[in-house]
Motif scaffolding. Structure first.
Motif, PDB file in Angstrom:
ATOM      1  N   ASN A   1      44.473 -14.362   0.803  1.00 46.04           N
ATOM      2  CA  ASN A   1      45.128 -15.473   0.630  1.00 46.04           C
ATOM      3  C   ASN A   1      46.218 -15.523   0.020  1.00 46.04           C
ATOM      4  OD1 ASN A   1      43.823 -16.614   3.164  1.00 46.04           O
ATOM      5  ND2 ASN A   1      42.820 -17.988   1.549  1.00 46.04           N
ATOM      6  N   ALA A   2      45.691 -15.140  -1.461  1.00 47.89           N
ATOM      7  CA  ALA A   2      46.330 -15.047  -2.486  1.00 47.89           C
ATOM      8  C   ALA A   2      47.345 -13.361  -2.587  1.00 47.89           C
ATOM      9  CB  ALA A   2      45.604 -14.159  -4.163  1.00 47.89           C
ATOM     10  N   ALA A   3      47.180 -12.721  -1.447  1.00 50.66           N
ATOM     11  CA  ALA A   3      47.806 -11.313  -1.540  1.00 50.66           C
ATOM     12  C   ALA A   3      49.265 -12.227  -0.438  1.00 50.66           C
ATOM     13  CB  ALA A   3      47.136 -10.731  -0.412  1.00 50.66           C
ATOM     14  N   ILE A   4      49.012 -12.339   0.900  1.00 50.44           N
ATOM     15  CA  ILE A   4      50.115 -13.970   1.017  1.00 50.44           C
ATOM     16  C   ILE A   4      51.508 -14.082   0.826  1.00 50.44           C
ATOM     17  CG2 ILE A   4      50.164 -15.153   3.867  1.00 50.44           C
ATOM     18  CD1 ILE A   4      47.522 -14.082   4.249  1.00 50.44           C
ATOM     19  N   ILE A   5      50.009 -15.308  -0.045  1.00 46.30           N
ATOM     20  CA  ILE A   5      51.002 -16.140  -1.456  1.00 46.30           C
ATOM     21  C   ILE A   5      52.022 -15.414  -2.263  1.00 46.30           C
ATOM     22  CG2 ILE A   5      50.708 -17.577  -3.136  1.00 46.30           C
ATOM     23  CD1 ILE A   5      48.309 -18.366  -2.157  1.00 46.30           C
ATOM     24  N   ALA A   6      51.418 -14.192  -2.530  1.00 44.80           N
ATOM     25  CA  ALA A   6      52.022 -12.788  -3.407  1.00 44.80           C
ATOM     26  C   ALA A   6      53.203 -12.081  -2.317  1.00 44.80           C
ATOM     27  CB  ALA A   6      51.473 -11.710  -4.339  1.00 44.80           C
TER      28      ALA A   6
ATOM     29  N   VAL B   1      64.616  -5.518   0.621  1.00 45.25           N
ATOM     30  CA  VAL B   1      63.317  -6.409   0.726  1.00 45.25           C
ATOM     31  C   VAL B   1      62.589  -5.558   2.132  1.00 45.25           C
ATOM     32  CG1 VAL B   1      61.947  -8.606   1.907  1.00 45.25           C
ATOM     33  CG2 VAL B   1      64.114  -8.481   0.090  1.00 45.25           C
ATOM     34  N   ILE B   2      63.277  -5.215   3.196  1.00 44.21           N
ATOM     35  CA  ILE B   2      62.504  -4.517   4.321  1.00 44.21           C
ATOM     36  C   ILE B   2      61.293  -3.750   3.968  1.00 44.21           C
ATOM     37  CG2 ILE B   2      62.954  -3.859   6.681  1.00 44.21           C
ATOM     38  CD1 ILE B   2      65.682  -4.586   6.507  1.00 44.21           C
ATOM     39  N   PRO B   3      61.567  -3.061   2.923  1.00 47.28           N
ATOM     40  CA  PRO B   3      60.577  -1.465   2.923  1.00 47.28           C
ATOM     41  C   PRO B   3      59.472  -2.159   2.130  1.00 47.28           C
ATOM     42  CG  PRO B   3      62.361  -0.866   1.220  1.00 47.28           C
ATOM     43  CD  PRO B   3      62.946  -1.227   2.209  1.00 47.28           C
ATOM     44  N   GLN B   4      59.524  -3.574   0.992  1.00 43.83           N
ATOM     45  CA  GLN B   4      58.381  -3.999   0.925  1.00 43.83           C
ATOM     46  C   GLN B   4      57.777  -5.252   1.046  1.00 43.83           C
ATOM     47  OE1 GLN B   4      59.823  -5.960  -3.148  1.00 43.83           O
ATOM     48  NE2 GLN B   4      61.355  -5.409  -2.113  1.00 43.83           N
ATOM     49  N   PHE B   5      58.298  -5.407   2.119  1.00 44.48           N
ATOM     50  CA  PHE B   5      57.603  -6.135   3.451  1.00 44.48           C
ATOM     51  C   PHE B   5      56.758  -5.686   4.324  1.00 44.48           C
ATOM     52  CE2 PHE B   5      58.000  -7.521   7.711  1.00 44.48           C
ATOM     53  CZ  PHE B   5      57.229  -9.227   7.793  1.00 44.48           C
ATOM     54  N   LEU B   6      57.538  -4.248   5.133  1.00 42.52           N
ATOM     55  CA  LEU B   6      56.348  -3.476   4.824  1.00 42.52           C
ATOM     56  C   LEU B   6      54.972  -3.020   4.629  1.00 42.52           C
ATOM     57  CD1 LEU B   6      59.395  -0.983   6.953  1.00 42.52           C
ATOM     58  CD2 LEU B   6      57.982  -2.636   7.630  1.00 42.52           C
ATOM     59  N   LEU B   7      54.780  -2.914   3.227  1.00 41.88           N
ATOM     60  CA  LEU B   7      54.248  -2.481   2.406  1.00 41.88           C
ATOM     61  C   LEU B   7      53.037  -3.509   2.075  1.00 41.88           C
ATOM     62  CD1 LEU B   7      56.171  -0.557  -0.196  1.00 41.88           C
ATOM     63  CD2 LEU B   7      54.220   0.682   1.075  1.00 41.88           C
ATOM     64  N   GLN B   8      54.104  -4.855   2.807  1.00 37.99           N
ATOM     65  CA  GLN B   8      52.760  -6.001   2.431  1.00 37.99           C
ATOM     66  C   GLN B   8      51.710  -5.622   3.394  1.00 37.99           C
ATOM     67  OE1 GLN B   8      55.384  -8.906   2.105  1.00 37.99           O
ATOM     68  NE2 GLN B   8      56.681  -8.293  -0.073  1.00 37.99           N
TER      69      GLN B   8
ATOM     70  N   VAL C   1      48.279  -6.905   2.221  1.00 37.45           N
ATOM     71  CA  VAL C   1      47.221  -8.558   2.721  1.00 37.45           C
ATOM     72  C   VAL C   1      46.060  -7.456   3.357  1.00 37.45           C
ATOM     73  CG1 VAL C   1      46.727 -10.074   4.349  1.00 37.45           C
ATOM     74  CG2 VAL C   1      49.232  -9.393   3.226  1.00 37.45           C
ATOM     75  N   ARG C   2      45.938  -6.574   4.103  1.00 37.05           N
ATOM     76  CA  ARG C   2      44.566  -5.779   4.551  1.00 37.05           C
ATOM     77  C   ARG C   2      43.247  -5.532   4.307  1.00 37.05           C
ATOM     78  NH1 ARG C   2      48.268  -3.155   8.601  1.00 37.05           N
ATOM     79  NH2 ARG C   2      47.954  -1.429   6.973  1.00 37.05           N
ATOM     80  N   SER C   3      43.795  -5.087   2.252  1.00 33.47           N
ATOM     81  CA  SER C   3      42.958  -4.485   1.342  1.00 33.47           C
ATOM     82  C   SER C   3      44.069  -4.762  -0.241  1.00 33.47           C
ATOM     83  CB  SER C   3      42.702  -3.087   2.168  1.00 33.47           C
ATOM     84  OG  SER C   3      41.637  -2.561   1.091  1.00 33.47           O
ATOM     85  N   PRO C   4      43.764  -6.464  -0.160  1.00 37.01           N
ATOM     86  CA  PRO C   4      44.687  -6.333  -1.346  1.00 37.01           C
ATOM     87  C   PRO C   4      43.832  -5.466  -3.049  1.00 37.01           C
ATOM     88  CG  PRO C   4      43.946  -8.156  -0.701  1.00 37.01           C
ATOM     89  CD  PRO C   4      42.761  -7.823   0.202  1.00 37.01           C
ATOM     90  N   LYS C   5      42.544  -5.641  -2.996  1.00 33.26           N
ATOM     91  CA  LYS C   5      41.948  -4.567  -4.135  1.00 33.26           C
ATOM     92  C   LYS C   5      42.104  -3.356  -3.534  1.00 33.26           C
ATOM     93  CE  LYS C   5      37.879  -6.398  -6.187  1.00 33.26           C
ATOM     94  NZ  LYS C   5      36.526  -6.742  -6.614  1.00 33.26           N
TER      95      LYS C   5
ATOM     96  N   ASP D   1      46.258  -2.651  -4.387  1.00 31.34           N
ATOM     97  CA  ASP D   1      47.434  -3.297  -5.479  1.00 31.34           C
ATOM     98  C   ASP D   1      48.243  -2.578  -6.361  1.00 31.34           C
ATOM     99  OD1 ASP D   1      44.909  -2.345  -6.620  1.00 31.34           O
ATOM    100  OD2 ASP D   1      44.274  -3.874  -7.806  1.00 31.34           O
ATOM    101  N   VAL D   2      47.390  -1.451  -6.818  1.00 32.61           N
ATOM    102  CA  VAL D   2      48.394  -0.325  -7.881  1.00 32.61           C
ATOM    103  C   VAL D   2      49.280   0.698  -7.213  1.00 32.61           C
ATOM    104  CG1 VAL D   2      48.113   1.885  -9.020  1.00 32.61           C
ATOM    105  CG2 VAL D   2      46.285  -0.523  -9.218  1.00 32.61           C
ATOM    106  N   ARG D   3      48.945   0.640  -5.745  1.00 34.78           N
ATOM    107  CA  ARG D   3      50.089   1.636  -4.381  1.00 34.78           C
ATOM    108  C   ARG D   3      51.796   0.564  -4.678  1.00 34.78           C
ATOM    109  NH1 ARG D   3      50.511   2.660   1.161  1.00 34.78           N
ATOM    110  NH2 ARG D   3      51.722   4.487   0.742  1.00 34.78           N
ATOM    111  N   TYR D   4      50.827  -0.378  -4.062  1.00 35.22           N
ATOM    112  CA  TYR D   4      52.155  -1.409  -3.863  1.00 35.22           C
ATOM    113  C   TYR D   4      52.557  -1.677  -4.864  1.00 35.22           C
ATOM    114  CZ  TYR D   4      54.584  -5.580  -2.471  1.00 35.22           C
ATOM    115  OH  TYR D   4      55.804  -6.003  -2.222  1.00 35.22           O
ATOM    116  N   ASN D   5      52.883  -1.685  -6.113  1.00 36.77           N
ATOM    117  CA  ASN D   5      53.072  -2.164  -7.021  1.00 36.77           C
ATOM    118  C   ASN D   5      54.504  -1.136  -7.807  1.00 36.77           C
ATOM    119  OD1 ASN D   5      53.424  -5.107  -7.615  1.00 36.77           O
ATOM    120  ND2 ASN D   5      51.646  -5.142  -9.384  1.00 36.77           N
TER     121      ASN D   5
END
Length: 333
Positions: free
Chosen positions: A252-257, A288-295, A299-303, A306-310
């Motif tokens: 849920n926190a990943a979705i909110i973020a 925003v599009i590439p960020q959206f795709l990475l999200q 969301v599937r595996s936040p923990k 997280d580092v790879r996304y940022n």
């Protein structure tokens, strides 16, 4: 027989304790304390305390503000003012805030990251206090030399760092408040400082485009700050730190973020449309599009993501900041 039972009970309790410690340190396994931390040079240890990776967003925000001022050009990149500003926004002011965070979070770091300099025993509390005091004074002096108002902003940033980490306020344990104050200190304050540094005659009305753009990217940055909280969720829950992942769960926190990250940037694009910078607005929206795709992976595996996304997605966000700064520069007289 009693000794045998006592031994078994001891082993059983030890097993439970080991299991508990293992569960607390699922995110980051650390080696025993007699490892390399004592063999680090003083300079290497000091750099670990200052956390250089955290300097970049603040330095970038200052650069965006300088560009938005309309008075900053390529020639200024090698100027003494810009070099002093990079020193201020990087190792001095941001470094001070990072040391403060480590100082006040030392008990929490014993759980989440026990290999950090203070909980690991490499830096004593006395030496940490001295370093923080000296670095705070140097930060204020450097800010004042650029512009007296920037010296005042540095003081605000240091106060914010106390509010974020220090009891009894400790905003980091108050859900949204912690992420908001960090995003404010990392984005709005240095952005406006960059404007003031290169346009000392700036007025409140001329600052409004930068204030609005920086505020919208601050909304997006509040989401990225949430992603940083995934690494310490076990320890945060244990001691009652109410971050979004600790309260709502990682998914849920990943979705909110993700919603905050996208919303802030799309609103910034909308603002650029309002001021007539259509091409800049389209570029910010497209980023925003590439960020959206990475999200989706986040969301599937936040923990684990997280580092790879940022590491990947942040590049598109900060690119949007610079595009917005260029748009604001273009409307300056």
């Amino acid at each position: 027989m009693t000794e045998l039972h006592s031994s078994k009970d001891s082993e059983h309790r030890s097993g439970r304790d080991d299991s508990r410690l293992d569960s607390l340190n699922v995110r980051k396994l650390v080696a025993p304390r007699n490892r390399s931390i004592e063999t680090l040079s003083k300079l290497s240890l000091f750099l670990r305390f200052l956390k250089p990776v955290t300097w970049i967003p603040v330095m970038w925000s200052f650069l965006c503000g300088a560009v938005a001022s309309g008075s900053f050009g390529w020639k200024d990149l090698g100027g003494s003012k810009f070099l002093l500003a990079m020193l201020l926004t990087g190792p001095l002011a941001t470094g001070t805030c990072q040391m403060l965070n480590d100082y006040f979070d030392r008990d929490l770091d014993e759980i989440n990251e026990p290999n950090r300099p203070i909980p690991g025993g490499a830096i004593s509390l006395k030496n940490a206090t001295i370093l923080i005091a000296v670095w705070s004074i140097l930060s204020v002096i450097a800010g004042y030399l650029i512009h007296p108002l920037i010296g005042f902003y540095v003081v605000i940033g240091i106060i914010n760092a106390h509010l974020y980490s220090a009891n009894p306020v400790k905003l980091k344990k108050r859900l949204w408040a912690g992420n908001i104050i960090v995003a404010l200190s990392y984005l709005i304050i240095p952005w406006i400082a960059g404007e003031i540094a290169y346009n000392p005659a700036v007025t409140l009305s001329s600052l409004w485009p930068s204030i609005i753009a920086a505020a919208l990217f601050t909304l997006a940055s509040t989401g990225t700050m949430t992603i940083n909280d995934f690494k310490s969720v076990e320890g945060d829950r244990l001691v009652g730190i109410r971050t979004l992942p600790a309260v709502f769960g990682e998914t849920n926190a990943a979705i909110i973020a993700a919603v905050l990250i996208n919303l802030g940037q799309l609103l910034a694009a909308g603002y650029l449309l309002l001021i007539g910078k259509n091409i800049h607005a389209l570029i910010v929206a497209a980023l925003v599009i590439p960020q959206f795709l990475l999200q989706f992976s986040l969301v599937r595996s936040p923990k684990t993501m997280d580092v790879r996304y940022n590491a990947i997605a942040q590049n598109f966000l900060v690119a949007g900041m610079l595009v917005s700064a260029l748009a604001i520069k273009a409307i300056k007289p």
